[in-house]
Motif scaffolding. Sequence first.
Motif, PDB file in Angstrom:
ATOM      1  N   ARG A 107      27.886  40.447  30.262  1.00 29.81           N
ATOM      2  CA  ARG A 107      27.234  40.031  29.028  1.00 29.81           C
ATOM      3  C   ARG A 107      26.131  41.034  28.689  1.00 29.81           C
ATOM      4  O   ARG A 107      25.713  41.833  29.548  1.00 29.81           O
ATOM      5  N   ALA A 108      25.681  41.004  27.461  1.00 27.38           N
ATOM      6  CA  ALA A 108      24.644  41.932  27.014  1.00 27.38           C
ATOM      7  C   ALA A 108      23.711  41.232  26.043  1.00 27.38           C
ATOM      8  O   ALA A 108      24.079  40.244  25.390  1.00 27.38           O
ATOM      9  N   GLY A 109      22.509  41.736  25.918  1.00 29.53           N
ATOM     10  CA  GLY A 109      21.530  41.201  24.974  1.00 29.53           C
ATOM     11  C   GLY A 109      20.319  42.114  24.913  1.00 29.53           C
ATOM     12  O   GLY A 109      20.159  43.022  25.735  1.00 29.53           O
ATOM     13  N   ARG A 110      19.456  41.894  23.909  1.00 32.00           N
ATOM     14  CA  ARG A 110      18.227  42.667  23.805  1.00 32.00           C
ATOM     15  C   ARG A 110      17.254  42.215  24.890  1.00 32.00           C
ATOM     16  O   ARG A 110      16.882  41.057  24.955  1.00 32.00           O
ATOM     17  N   ASN A 111      16.820  43.147  25.727  1.00 31.99           N
ATOM     18  CA  ASN A 111      15.894  42.813  26.802  1.00 31.99           C
ATOM     19  C   ASN A 111      14.442  42.938  26.351  1.00 31.99           C
ATOM     20  O   ASN A 111      13.600  42.113  26.672  1.00 31.99           O
ATOM     21  N   ARG A 112      14.185  43.995  25.585  1.00 27.14           N
ATOM     22  CA  ARG A 112      12.863  44.246  25.010  1.00 27.14           C
ATOM     23  C   ARG A 112      13.068  45.255  23.879  1.00 27.14           C
ATOM     24  O   ARG A 112      14.163  45.814  23.754  1.00 27.14           O
ATOM     25  N   PRO A 113      12.067  45.479  23.066  1.00 28.86           N
ATOM     26  CA  PRO A 113      12.261  46.386  21.929  1.00 28.86           C
ATOM     27  C   PRO A 113      12.829  47.738  22.358  1.00 28.86           C
ATOM     28  O   PRO A 113      12.278  48.403  23.247  1.00 28.86           O
ATOM     29  N   GLY A 114      13.938  48.109  21.765  1.00 32.29           N
ATOM     30  CA  GLY A 114      14.561  49.400  22.037  1.00 32.29           C
ATOM     31  C   GLY A 114      15.403  49.450  23.282  1.00 32.29           C
ATOM     32  O   GLY A 114      15.899  50.522  23.654  1.00 32.29           O
ATOM     33  N   VAL A 115      15.586  48.327  23.966  1.00 34.92           N
ATOM     34  CA  VAL A 115      16.357  48.315  25.217  1.00 34.92           C
ATOM     35  C   VAL A 115      17.389  47.190  25.175  1.00 34.92           C
ATOM     36  O   VAL A 115      17.048  46.032  24.908  1.00 34.92           O
ATOM     37  N   VAL A 116      18.651  47.542  25.431  1.00 34.42           N
ATOM     38  CA  VAL A 116      19.728  46.554  25.578  1.00 34.42           C
ATOM     39  C   VAL A 116      20.047  46.441  27.057  1.00 34.42           C
ATOM     40  O   VAL A 116      20.208  47.446  27.751  1.00 34.42           O
ATOM     41  N   ARG A 117      20.101  45.213  27.550  1.00 33.43           N
ATOM     42  CA  ARG A 117      20.420  44.979  28.959  1.00 33.43           C
ATOM     43  C   ARG A 117      21.848  44.457  29.089  1.00 33.43           C
ATOM     44  O   ARG A 117      22.246  43.509  28.396  1.00 33.43           O
TER      45      ARG A 117
END
Length: 429
Positions: A107-117
């Motif tokens: 799975r994936a999602g926005r972790n923090r501004p400018g970073v996809v985890r």
Amino acid sequence: MSEADRPSALIPPRRRLLKAGFALMTLAVTPLGMAQGASRILAVRVWPSQDYTRITLEGAGNLKYSHQIVKDPERLVLDLEGVEFDSVLQSLPEKISETDPYVRLIRAGRNRPGVVRIVVELKSEISPQIFTLPPAGSYGPRLVMDLYPNEPVDPLLAWMEKTARPDASEPPRSVANANREPAPKPEKRRNDSAPMITITLDPGHGGEDPGAIGARGTYEKTVTLAVAKRLKAKIDAEPNMRAMLTRDADFFVPLGQRVEKARRVQADLFVSIHADAFIKPQARGSSVFILSDRGATSTAARWLANKENAADLIGGVNIGVSDSHLAKTLLDLSQTATLNDSMKAAKAVLDEIGSVNQLHKGDVEEASFAVLKAPDIPSMLVETAFISNPDEEKRLNDEAYQERLADAMLRGIKRYFAKNPPLARTRRA
């Protein structure tokens, strides 16, 4: 532990639903194009196999990343910097099959501004090899995650387990016959006064590397696997003969590992199967090649060898991982006995293939194919036909033609071993 890092099973269903809804609203309000300097992920590809699972992210530009392994339960966490969280990354969960031996889900999602985890939930402990690849072939810059089990699969044991299963060597069946029960296999007889002959069959290309592509869209990797499976079934039905495939599904195997797999099972013969393309669509006919330590015997042979040797660039190899047998392989290329045996086997196969398809050349050709560089195993590369020729592409897709090809190759292999039994050569320890 943040919710982005938690296994999905530990996040309450109501909370997951609210998070998904909030993410959708965020996407609707904030167009992806507003992300300043963000790169895009163009494609995600997953190639599971018993050897390892490969996850490839193809970007519009170079990808910057960091990763870590998280325990209890086992997860691989990958952070992508400066990447848009778009529909391609949202599609990640559907890329994973339940039969994947190493990946439970992704799975994936926005972790923090400018970073996809990206979080990869694992079924067992793994030793990841993560590396980037420059543009090659039709691919742009790629980030590759090769997930190897902590205890590597032993090619010999895996092969022995598969040969013990009755369906392991079944050739592919057409859609029309898919529901028909296969005919019972004859009981394999063994003549105890003769040695067991082991043959490694190497279906060219696979996974990230499709090989040549015909005008009708046929992939070389698909044809080579189909022919190899048919030939394996025929070899396994012979007394005192058995075959091992370097790949039995659609996944990438580096050239060096193909040779290593043959050496691990102490193969008596290595046969690499291809259906290549040429710069002229009129080129046609079958060919058989052996390794040359002097140079290619023709312009076409040199062109094909260079193209096949580039397979690792297309498929993607971690150049930081060394081949323990490379030095020995390069040192022992002058072994005259192995090259002589290769020529004998190749001539026998070429003669038989000539009864099925016209030959591109009447003689065995020589070129510096990397996949033929086993110093102690007679090896050949069979070009079944030119997939770039529309007529031959059509034939390569025909099951009856694949059967005739496999029959011809088997006759040639049997002719070779009838005159050159394995006991005539020194066995490897």
